[in-house]
Motif scaffolding. Sequence first.
Motif, PDB file in Angstrom:
ATOM      1  N   LEU A   1      11.148  63.787  11.994  1.00 30.74           N
ATOM      2  CA  LEU A   1      12.039  64.843  12.498  1.00 30.74           C
ATOM      3  C   LEU A   1      11.250  66.078  12.925  1.00 30.74           C
ATOM      4  O   LEU A   1      11.610  66.752  13.892  1.00 30.74           O
ATOM      5  CB  LEU A   1      13.072  65.224  11.438  1.00 30.74           C
ATOM      6  CG  LEU A   1      14.187  64.196  11.222  1.00 30.74           C
ATOM      7  CD1 LEU A   1      15.143  64.646  10.138  1.00 30.74           C
ATOM      8  CD2 LEU A   1      14.962  63.967  12.523  1.00 30.74           C
ATOM      9  N   THR A   4      10.598  64.001   2.981  1.00 34.01           N
ATOM     10  CA  THR A   4      11.215  62.660   3.063  1.00 34.01           C
ATOM     11  C   THR A   4      11.942  62.344   1.758  1.00 34.01           C
ATOM     12  O   THR A   4      11.568  62.865   0.701  1.00 34.01           O
ATOM     13  CB  THR A   4      10.155  61.578   3.359  1.00 34.01           C
ATOM     14  OG1 THR A   4      10.804  60.313   3.427  1.00 34.01           O
ATOM     15  CG2 THR A   4       9.057  61.516   2.313  1.00 34.01           C
ATOM     16  N   THR A   5      12.958  61.541   1.861  1.00 30.27           N
ATOM     17  CA  THR A   5      13.640  61.085   0.644  1.00 30.27           C
ATOM     18  C   THR A   5      13.412  59.583   0.466  1.00 30.27           C
ATOM     19  O   THR A   5      13.970  58.966  -0.419  1.00 30.27           O
ATOM     20  CB  THR A   5      15.156  61.355   0.755  1.00 30.27           C
ATOM     21  OG1 THR A   5      15.637  60.739   1.946  1.00 30.27           O
ATOM     22  CG2 THR A   5      15.473  62.832   0.765  1.00 30.27           C
ATOM     23  N   LYS A   6      12.564  59.058   1.377  1.00 26.26           N
ATOM     24  CA  LYS A   6      12.340  57.603   1.336  1.00 26.26           C
ATOM     25  C   LYS A   6      11.029  57.316   0.622  1.00 26.26           C
ATOM     26  O   LYS A   6      10.058  58.086   0.755  1.00 26.26           O
ATOM     27  CB  LYS A   6      12.274  57.051   2.767  1.00 26.26           C
ATOM     28  CG  LYS A   6      13.543  57.299   3.530  1.00 26.26           C
ATOM     29  CD  LYS A   6      13.374  56.982   5.009  1.00 26.26           C
ATOM     30  CE  LYS A   6      14.535  57.520   5.800  1.00 26.26           C
ATOM     31  NZ  LYS A   6      14.275  57.545   7.229  1.00 26.26           N
TER      32      LYS A   6
END
Length: 701
Positions: free
Chosen positions: A659, A649-651
């Motif tokens: 995903l 994740t980049t969050k």
Amino acid sequence: MPRSAESAATLRAIRWFTITHGITMGGFVILMAIFLGAVHGTQSGKADTLLEHPLQVAVVGLTVAMLMILLLLGRHARRRLSAELERDRLFTLSPDPLCVLGRDGALIRGNPAFEQFFAPERGAANIIERAHPDDQQQVAQAIASVARPGQVATSFEARFMPATDRGSGGDAWRWLEWSVRRDPQSQTMLYAIARDTTSRRRAEAALAAETAFRQAMEDSLLTGMRAFDLTGRITYVNRAFCDMVGQTQSELVGAVPPFSYWPAGDDALQMAQLDRLLKGATPRNGFEVKLQRRNGSVIDAKMYVSPLIDRDGRHTGWMTSVTDITEPLRIRAALAAAHERFTTVLEELDAAVSVVAQPQPDASPEVSLNDVGELLFANRMYRQLFGITPTGHQVLLRSVKDSGGAETFHTAMGRWFELRARDIRWVDGRLVQMLVATDITARREADEQLHRQELKLQHNSRLVTMGEMASSLAHELNQPLTAISNYCMGLSARIRGMTAKGHSADPELLLDALRKTSAQAERAGEVIRRIRNFVKRSEPERRICSAKDIAAEAVGLVQIEAARQRVRIQTEIGRELPPLHADPILLQQVLINLLKNSIEAMRDLAPGNQRVVTLRVSEVGTAIEFSVSDRGPGIREDLQGRLFEPFFTTKTEGMGIGLNICRSIVESHQGQLWAERPDEGGSRFRFTVPVAEPVRLTQAA
Ligand code: ADP
């Protein structure tokens, strides 16, 4: 006239000559005596003594002496003639061809045997020319050698054609052994005698051929042959034995024990073996021995012994035949080792391996019903699981046939097996069946555990999604509830107002308000139903469903969030899409995830940018393709390969499983999910789901 007849005539002439001369001489002596007596009588007129007449005495004496000489001569001539006659008779009667030759080999005379054999044309025959063309040179040389001074005799053997067979050629040539001697007196004549040696030659040739044949046979033998006399001395060895021990025939024949080919330090054992052999106490079916080659290497051999009996039936020794079995022994050992390795591997396998010969089809029905075949091989695992009967093999086979797959559940044992069956050709040529049954219970349990965890994860993920969307949903629910409350309050205010004025409430007005209230309640109910449907824990269940409905439901759930983020969801759904055979809730989950990600991606977009998420649903080949695209910052190229990794994740508050779950859901529907970086910017996620097969459709109908 033949020579013997000539000699007889000569003898008769000599006899006649001797007799007539004897008579003539006798008559002459008598006449002389009478004449001398008459002369003397006329001279003296009286008779005197012999001494008084020496002349007469001398005449008479000489005459007697002459007679004697004549007699002796005659006898001598007769004796010579008779010897010659004897020789002539021998010459004539000899069965062997005899001849007198000139120094150049030209025939002078031949006896009847010669003439019968050669039938020489008188004066034209030459013994050299009558020889076989290949032998003529040899004959000429032999005859020339006798003519040389210092050599008086020679002998040679050559082929000649008998006169009777002349012209027939081929095998009619006969071998004659000639002895030629020069006549010491005449020097120009040679005496030659021939002996027919054809039979001897043929016998010799046959013997030589036989010997050569036997020798070739003996030499071609790979079996070593060796004979001992009764004392243990070697009397014979063949080439194979010599080759076997690397020694020559002359080194071995005559040797006495201990033999040079006995392995070093093995003498006592070998001696004991030889003793047994000489006593005839060796096993009839042979025994194994060791022989040492000249180079020191030791070979293993198998030896057979048989007694040697001579023509008179006497036991003269022992014949041994020796076969080199080093290579067969090595192969046997290698095979045994290979077999052991093979069985060890088979024995230690986790899988149960069994080979069963199926019952013969021609067996009677009663037999074939009960007969489960013959268990030809079973490894340790099979024996542990099913014992040493073919029943386990047959039960597994039957269950795999029933289930139609390679994996089967053995109900009695409560275990899962993966089966591989093959028909193989057994060692005796029979077609038999091999079964490899691998216990996959642990793997199946792990798979099931994983599956359960996945379901749980999917469910949790849906809860998380709903949790994340809770405020939007609350807002969405709040709207119809507020409207209901407002309608209800408005309605009661209106009823109160009318009642205060003494009017009865207008039923049309009331009904209209109630309809609006009910519509709002339905709207709230719909939201709740969607949420319930979406989050309810259920086993994945595939059914015939419509891609359009799935898309509409997903958009309905995400719409609230989108509105909150001032994002517009634009849908482009193809007409008359074919139905899907899928779990609609799971596909909704995928769509909601993708739509939510797209909405989130556009959250921080500067004002003025288009805040649109596009959902396209279309038919592509034999699948339905869903595509979600946004105008957000897009996916960084270096991160594209990692998007679907779990927990990527980049969050800051992201979990990174969305995903990953989406991909496993799509793949479990035999579809594909992937991300794109469109040229116009933003990102696009697409996934496909194969359309329902006609068969399934019919079933569903
Ligand atoms: P999460 O949303 O919890 O981070 P996901 O698996 O849904 O987990 O997404 C993984 C990562 O993929 C996100 O953190 C984000 O960096 C990237 N991503 C997903 N969708 C998009 C999109 N529409 N635009 C850009 N990046 C995206």
